[in-house]
Scaffold this motif. Sequence first.
Motif, PDB file in Angstrom:
ATOM      1  N   HIS A 142      23.329 -43.467 -30.722  1.00  0.00           N
ATOM      2  CA  HIS A 142      23.264 -42.954 -29.755  1.00  0.00           C
ATOM      3  C   HIS A 142      24.524 -41.461 -29.831  1.00  0.00           C
ATOM      4  O   HIS A 142      23.815 -40.038 -29.230  1.00  0.00           O
ATOM      5  CB  HIS A 142      23.251 -43.472 -28.040  1.00  0.00           C
ATOM      6  N   GLU A 143      24.912 -42.074 -30.232  1.00  0.00           N
ATOM      7  CA  GLU A 143      26.836 -41.325 -29.948  1.00  0.00           C
ATOM      8  C   GLU A 143      26.583 -39.886 -31.708  1.00  0.00           C
ATOM      9  O   GLU A 143      27.450 -39.201 -32.013  1.00  0.00           O
ATOM     10  CB  GLU A 143      27.964 -41.414 -29.679  1.00  0.00           C
ATOM     11  N   LEU A 144      26.124 -40.870 -33.167  1.00  0.00           N
ATOM     12  CA  LEU A 144      25.964 -39.978 -33.972  1.00  0.00           C
ATOM     13  C   LEU A 144      24.762 -39.030 -33.447  1.00  0.00           C
ATOM     14  O   LEU A 144      23.323 -39.508 -33.320  1.00  0.00           O
ATOM     15  CB  LEU A 144      25.538 -41.165 -34.916  1.00  0.00           C
ATOM     16  N   SER A 145      24.149 -37.550 -34.945  1.00  0.00           N
ATOM     17  CA  SER A 145      23.387 -37.222 -35.127  1.00  0.00           C
ATOM     18  C   SER A 145      22.395 -38.168 -36.405  1.00  0.00           C
ATOM     19  O   SER A 145      23.123 -38.797 -37.111  1.00  0.00           O
ATOM     20  CB  SER A 145      24.355 -36.153 -35.425  1.00  0.00           C
ATOM     21  N   GLY A 146      21.144 -37.613 -36.259  1.00  0.00           N
ATOM     22  CA  GLY A 146      20.166 -37.890 -37.202  1.00  0.00           C
ATOM     23  C   GLY A 146      20.856 -38.533 -38.714  1.00  0.00           C
ATOM     24  O   GLY A 146      20.744 -39.221 -38.806  1.00  0.00           O
TER      25      GLY A 146
END
Lengths: 322, 329, 334
Positions: free
Chosen positions: B155-159
Motif C-alpha cells: 500500500h506504500e507503492l503506486s499502481g
Amino acid sequence: MSEPLLQVENLKKYYPINGGKFGSVSETVRAVDGVSFTVNEGETLGIVGESGCGKSTTGRMIMRLIEPTEGKIIFQNRNIMELTKREMRKARKDIQMIFQDPFASLNPRHTVGHIIEEPMIVHHMGDKRQRQKRVEELLELVGLSSYHAKRYPHQFSGGQRQRIGIARALAVRPKVIIADEPVSALDVSVQSQVLNLLKDLQKKFNLTFIFIAHDLSVVRHISDRVGVMYLGKVVELSESENLYNDPKHPYTKALLSAVPIPDPDIKTERIILEGDVPSPAHPPAGCAFHDRCPVAMDICSIEQPHLKTLDDGRLVSCHLYN
Amino acid sequence: MDETLLKVEGLQTSFFTDDGEVPAVDGIDFSVHEGEILGIVGESGCGKSVTSLSIMGLLPSPPGKIVGGHIYYKGEDISRAKESRMRKLRGNDIAMIFQEPMTSLNPVFTIGEQLMEAIRLHNHLSKKEQVERSIELLKLVGLPRAKELLAEYPHELSGGMRQRVMIAMAMSCNPKVLIADEPTTALDVTIQAQILDLMVKLNKETHTAIIMITHDLGVVAQMCHRVVVMYAGKIVEEGPVKEIFSHPNHPYTEGLIKSIPDLHGKKDNLYTIKGSVPRPGSIAKGCLFAPRCEFVMDKCRVNAPELSGSVHKSRCFLHQEQGRKEVHT
Amino acid sequence: MFYYSIKRLLMLIPVLLGMTLIVFAIIHAIPGNPALTILGTKATPEAIHSLNRSLGLDNPWYVQYFSYLKDILSGNLGTSIQTHAPIASEIWPHLAATIELSFIAMIIAVFVGINAGIISAWKQNSFLDYTAMILALIGVSMPVFWLGLLEQWGFSIKLQWLPSIGRDDIRNGVDPITNLYLIDTLLRGRLDQFWMVIRHLILPAIALATIPTAIIARMTRSSMLEVLKSDYIRTAKAKGQRMVWIVYKYALKNAFIPILTVIGLQTGLLLGGAILTETIFGWPGVGLYIYNAIQYRDYPVIQSGILIIAFIFVMVNFIVDLLYGLFDPRIKYR
C-alpha cells in the motif's frame, strides 16, 4: 456558437487530511487548485488527465455534487455558487450528468421506464401520459425500443445501459451535459456506437458537453476544445486540432506520445516520463510537473507558471512560453 | 522460426453454472515460440482471460473446467497434469501478471517477503542470496531504492510501482513464457507507456516469450509480433501484426480497427459494429459474428466457417471465397 | 503506535467512568433494601435507619457515587455484607478460577474454531464444509446448561472418565499461591495435582468453549472465503506455491482482523458469561460468586463483581485494538 454558456473561475477543492499525533488537521489535499475555463453554447469541452488530476472532481463541482472550497461557476449569467438549495435544484434541470459506470448508476429495482421518467417527476414536467410518451421517444432517440421501458437494467448490456443513462440525462431537456468517463467501461466496438450517439444528439439539440475522460483519442474525437489537467491544475487549454497536432506543454507532449497507436507502421518517438504523479497532498514547489519534466529549467522548481495566452489563442501554463 | 514453447490444440473450457454449461473458450489453437510476443486481443467475454488461466491451470474450479483439447508445454501435455507438476511449472517456466496491480499483491506481507518467496519456491538459495537476487530483480524492472523497497508494504507503492514488482516477481525464476493479462489496463497512460516499454526491454534482454492479453489494439500494434483475435470463445483471425493491421481479413478485426478514434486526424463519425458481443453459447449455428457482420451472406447463418490459411489465418467465408477466386483467376 | 496507545488509554477513562456510573445506577434501581436483608424482616425501623446511615445509604445518590468512586480508585471494593470480609481480597480466588477456565476454553475455541473455519472455506461446499457448519449451527444453538449436564452424565457418571464438579479433589486440595491452579501445582512441583487440575478443567472448558468455537468457525469461514477469492491469492498460486501454505500463511493473516474482533468479544463474554457453566460444574469462579451475592442481595459484591467483569471486557477489547496493527500494516495508529 461562441456565446459563453458556462464559465468556471478559479475553482478549488481542498480536502483536509486528519493526521498528526492526536488527530489534528496536518495537511490538505489540493484536488482541484484554481481551475478556470469557459464553455460556449453547442460546443464540447474535453477535459483529459490521469487519475487524481482532479478532472472528475471538477465535473462534480459544476453540478455542486461536491461543494467547491472556492471559486465561481457562472451559468447563464448567474453564479451557481450563490444559489439556494431550491434554486440549485431548478438549475440542475439544465445541467445533467452521465456517469462512467452504467452498472452502478442505474437503480436495479426500477424499470428502465421509471428510471428515465424520474427526473421529469422531480422537475414536475407534464402529466403521467405525457411523461410516458416522452420516455418512449427518448428510448427511440438513443437507439433502443419503446418496449424496453418495462425491462430492468440487468437485462441490458453495458452499452445499452449507457444509452439508458443518456436517455435519463436528456429527459429534462438540459442545456449542458457533463459526461464523466462515459465510455471507458465499454468495449471498443460499443464505445464507438455511444460516441456517435452523443455527437448526433449534440447536433440535434444544440447540447453543450463537458466531456471528461482519460482516453486521449476519445476526447479528440468528440471535443472542439480540450483542457489538459495535471495535479489539480489546467496546464494547457486549446482548440482540439491545435492541441493534438502541435502540443505545447511538455506534459501534453508526453501524454500524447504515450498513447499506443493502433498501427504497427507508426512508431512514434515516445517520451517516457519518469516516476509517478506526485501526491496532491505534497505537490512539488514551483511548477507541479517540474520533477518529471524532460525540459525543466531552474526557474521551474522555484516559480509557479501561470496560464498564458499564446498567439493561436491557446492557454499554456509553462515557463518555456514566457 | 524458433522453437515452439507452448502449443494450444483445440482447447475447450467451460463454466458449469446453474443455467447449464457455458463454453467460454470453444476450440482454439495457437502456439507461442521462443522469444516472441504474441498478442491475444478481443473484447470482454471473448475468452482471452479464460485461455490464460487454462494454460496456468488456475481456472476457478468449480465452476470452470477444461472439457477438451490439449495444452503442450515443450511437448508435454499440461492440460490435465497433476497439481504437483503444475506447481513446479508455475512461476518457474510459465509466469503470469495480472490486470489489477492494486490487489494482486498481498497487502499484509512486505515486498521483500513476497519477492523472496517467489525465488525460494523454485531455487535453493541462501537468505543472503535471496536478498541479493531480489534487489537485482527490482533494479531490472527499473525500481529505485531497491533495498528499502524490500521492507515496504504494497500500500506504500503506486499502481505503476506495484505492477513493476509483479513483473519482478514473475521474472524471478527466468520463466520461458510470461503471460500478461491486461497488465496496463488499470494504469494511467504515461505509466502504461513505462510498463510496456519495460516489457519489451525484458523480452529483448531475457528472450522470455510474452503472451500479451489485451483489449487495446494500440498495445498490440506497438509491442506484439503476432496476434490472435478472439471473438465469443473462438479465434477469428491470427497472423503477424503488420499483416493483420494492414490487411485484416475478418470483418470483426476490420471493424475493431476502424472503430478506434484516431489520435492524429478527425473523422466526423466513427465506424461502428452494430449490436453487442453475444453471450457465450447463445448462438447455436452459423458464424458467431453473422448477426453483427455487414458482409453477412446466407450461408454464414447456417454453417460455421473454419479457421483457414497458413501464416495469416482467418475464420470467414468471405475471405475463403475471395481467396479461392484469386487462386482460380 | 506509542501515541495511539496513549490516546486509546486516555479514551478509556470516560468509558470506565460511564461503566461505574451504570453499574452504580443499576444496582440502586433494583428494589429491595440491603439493611432489611442484613437485619432480617423483624428489624425495627430505627435499626434500619441507623444502619442505612452507617452504610451511607441515606445520602443523595451523587454523594454515594463519588464516595464509591473514591473507594474504587484506592483499591477498596468495600466489604461483603454477607461475610464481612473485604471484597478486594475475597474476589481474587474466584476471579483466578474464572480466568483459568476461560483461558483454557478460549484456547480450545480459537484452535478448533479457526481450523474448522479454514477447512470449511478451503473445501467450500464439500462434505467437510457442510459437517463443520452444521456442527457450528448446533454449537451456537445448544443451551450451555444442557450440554454441561449431558457431559456430566456421559463422561463422569456413565464412563467415569472425568470429574464433574469443582477445580480439584477435596481430599487432595491444591495449596494456592497465585490461585491459578495450573501454575500453582507446577510451582509446587506437584505433577500429579497438575494432571488432576487438567482433568477437572476439561468438561467445563468444553462446555464453555462451544459457543465461541462455533462463532469463531463461522467468522473464519466467511472471512477466509472472501480472502481466498482475492487477486493476491491467485498471484500466490501463479508463483507455484502450495495450497496449504497459501491458506495458512497468506490467506489467514489477511482474514484475521474480523476473527480477532470476534475472539476479543467472545473472551470478554466468557469471562462474564460463565455463570451457567460455573453453577453446573460447581466451579468457584466469579460467576458463582456473583450468583450467590445476588441471592443474598449483597450489593457491594454484586457491584464489584460486575465492575470487574466490565473492566476486563473493556481491557480485552483495548488489547485487541492494539493487536490489529500486528496483522494489518495498513492500519495506521495515529
